[in-house]
Write an enzyme that holds these catalytic residues in place. Structure first.
Site, PDB file in Angstrom:
ATOM      1  CE1 TYR A 147     -10.149  -5.571  37.997  1.00 43.41           C
ATOM      2  CE2 TYR A 147      -9.456  -3.834  39.503  1.00 43.41           C
ATOM      3  CZ  TYR A 147     -10.186  -4.247  38.406  1.00 43.41           C
ATOM      4  OH  TYR A 147     -10.950  -3.343  37.701  1.00 43.41           O
TER       5      TYR A 147
ATOM      6  CG  ASP B 171      -1.197  -3.424  40.429  1.00 41.89           C
ATOM      7  OD1 ASP B 171      -1.224  -2.407  41.139  1.00 41.89           O
ATOM      8  OD2 ASP B 171      -2.183  -3.827  39.788  1.00 41.89           O
TER       9      ASP B 171
ATOM     10  CE  LYS C  99      -6.817   1.074  45.463  1.00 43.47           C
ATOM     11  NZ  LYS C  99      -8.183   1.531  45.161  1.00 43.47           N
TER      12      LYS C  99
END
Length: 437
Positions: free
Chosen positions: A145, A240, A268
Site C-alpha cells: 500500500y 516506500d 510516521k
C-alpha cells in the site's frame, strides 16, 4: 465483557456527521465485526477509551509511537514550539534541522522535501520520477500500500505483466493503465515486465519490508534484483519507508538490508506522531522539483513547525538511545511466547516479524506475498481480536496490518502482555470450525 457503552454512543453520533462514523476506513472495525473504540488518552504503552478501559497498545498510531505515547522529551519540544506559533506558511530553521537529520540517517537521501502525509510523499515522488525519466508507467506490487492517490489504488490484472485495473470507484481506467501490478518477491515477473515495457517504466516502487498485507519480508536477492533491473533499465527505484523508516533501524530498512534506492518516501516516526511525510533521494533527481526544476509540488502545511519539532526530538532520542537491538529482543521474546502458546493448543498460525513490527497470520503455510496472505483465516483473526480486546490488548483491527512494539513495551509489561495474548489464543481455539473468509 468490556464495557463499551460510551464508544457505542460516540460511534452512533459520529455516523451522523462523519462518513461511516470514521475518518479512515479501518477505524470502523468492520472487518472484525466489533464496535470501534474511541480513544480518550494515551501514555507510555497504554491507551484509554471513552469508557475508561485501559488497553496495552500494539497499534502505536500505526507505527510512529516508537518511544511510547506522550514521551516527555517530545511533549516538551512541542509545547515550546507551539508557544511561538502553530503555523506560518513560511520557512523555519526547524525544517533545516530535521532535514539534516534525515539526510544524515539515510545515505541515499541527499536532499529531501517535507509534505503532510505518506500518501502525499508517494504521489509526489512518483510525479518526480516520471518528470525525471520522461516516462509514464510505474511498477508496484500486489499487497503493498502506497497511499490512496489514484495511480496507486490499483489491483493486479489477469497475468503477471498485465496493466492494472482500478481497485476503487472513482479511479479513471486511464490512470490505472499507467500502473503495472506484479507479485511481491517475484523477481522473474519484474524481469519479464521490463522486457515488455522497459522504455516506458519510470519507476519501481516497493515497501522494502511490506507492512500493509501484514508484515511480509523480502526474499534473499529480491530487493537487490530490483536495484539491478532498475539501474539497467534507467528507471528509478523508490522505497516506500513510511512504516519502516526509523522503525527497523535509524537508517530504515535500506540501511539494514544494504540496498540503496534512488528515492525514499518517509512518514510516521519523522513527525513523532504528528501529521508529516517526506520524500528524498539523489540530488540530481530532487533538483527537478520546483523551484529548481519543472516538476511542481507545494503544500501550505509542509514543514509545519510543530511536526518538525516533534520529529527532531524523536530522532534525537532514537539516535541517543539506539533502542533497536532491545526492541528486536523484546519482540522476539513476545513472538516466541505466542508461538509456544499456539503450539500447545494445536492452533496453526504464522508470525512474520521484522525488527519491532509483526503480524500474526492464522495460516498453516508461510506468508510470502499477498496471495499467501489472503489464504489466512480472517474469521479466526476476528475471534482472536475480540478476545484480545476483552483481555485489555489493543491490536490492529484487521488481519492485513502490522502491529508494533515501542520502547515502553518492556519488563513486567511485556510478561503480562504475553500471558494475556496466549490466553486470547486459547479462547480463539475453542471455535473448532472457524469459517474462512
Amino acid at each position: 465483557m468490556t464495557q463499551t457503552k460510551e464508544s457505542e454512543r460516540l460511534f452512533a453520533l459520529a455516523q451522523n456527521y462523519l462518513v461511516g462514523g470514521v475518518n479512515s476506513p479501518v477505524r470502523a472495525f468492520k472487518s472484525v465485526g466489533s464496535v470501534p473504540r474511541f480513544i480518550a488518552k494515551a501514555k507510555g504503552p497504554y491507551v484509554w477509551d471513552a469508557d475508561g478501559n485501559r488497553y496495552a497498545d500494539f497499534v502505536g498510531s500505526w507505527g510512529p509511537m516508537i518511544l511510547g505515547h506522550a514521551r516527555r522529551e517530545v511533549l516538551s519540544a512541542v509545547q515550546k514550539t507551539m508557544a511561538r506559533g502553530f503555523s506560518f506558511g513560511a520557512s523555519t530553521e526547524l525544517e533545516i534541522q530535521l532535514a539534516r537529520r534525515v539526510c544524515g540517517a539515510f545515505p541515499s537521501i541527499e536532499k529531501v522535501r517535507f509534505v503532510s502525509s505518506g500518501t502525499e510523499a508517494v504521489m509526489s515522488a512518483l510525479r518526480l520520477a516520471r518528470g525525471f525519466t520522461e516516462r509514464s508507467k510505474v511498477i508496484k506490487f500486489a499487497g503493498c500500500y502506497h497511499g490512496h492517490s489514484d495511480g496507486m489504488l490499483v489491483s493486479a490484472g489477469s497475468g503477471a505483466a498485465t496493466l492494472g485495473i482500478p481497485d476503487s470507484s472513482g479511479v479513471p481506467a486511464a490512470f490505472s493503465r499507467e500502473t503495472i501490478v506484479l507479485n511481491f518477491n517475484d523477481l522473474d515477473g519484474v524481469r519479464s515486465c521490463m522486457n515488455a515495457f522497459g522504455n516506458e517504466i519510470a519507476a519501481i516502487i516497493v515497501e522494502p519490508v511490506a507492512g500493509n498485507m501484514g508484515v511480509v519480508l523480502p526474499q534473499l536477492g529480491f530487493l537487490e534484483g530490483l536495484r539491478d533491473l532498475a539501474l539497467k533499465n534507467k528507471s528509478l527505484l523508490i522505497f516506500d519507508e513510511v512504516i519502516t523508516g526509523f522503525r527497523l533501524s535509524y537508517g530504515g530498512a535500506q540501511s539494514l538490508l544494504g540496498v540503496r534506492p534512488d528515492l525514499t518516501c518517509l512518514g510516521k516516526i519523522i513527525g513523532g506522531g504528528f501529521p508529516v511525510g517526506a520524500f528524498g533521494g539523489r540530488a540530481d533527481v530532487m533538483n527537478c522539483l520546483a523551484p529548481l526544476g519543472p516538476v511542481y509540488q507545494a503544500g501550505t502545511l509542509s514543514g509545519n513547525p510543530v511536526a518538525m519539532s516533534a520529529g527532531i526530538a524523536t530522532l534525537d532520542l532514537l539516535k541517543k538511545l539506539s533502542p533497536y537491538n532491545a526492541l528486536e529482543k523484546n519482540t522476539v521474546y513476545l513472538m516466541k511466547r505466542i508461538e509456544d502458546g499456539a503450539r500447545k493448543i494445536g492452533l496453526p498460525l504464522r508470525i512474520n516479524r521484522a525488527g519491532s513490527m509483526f503480524t500474526i497470520f492464522f495460516a498453516a503455510d508461510p506468508v510470502t506475498d499477498f496471495n499467501s496472505a489472503k489464504r489466512s483465516d480472517t474469521k479466526r483473526f476476528a475471534q482472536f481480536f475480540a478476545a484480545l480486546l476483552d483481555a485489555g490488548m489493543y491490536f490492529p483491527p484487521a488481519q492485513y496490518e502490522a502491529a508494533f512494539l515501542s520502547t515502553a513495551h518492556s519488563g513486567a509489561f511485556l510478561e503480562k502482555a504475553a500471558k494475556a495474548i496466549t490466553r486470547s489464543l486459547s479462547k480463539t481455539s475453542q471455535d473448532k470450525e472457524p469459517q474462512r473468509a
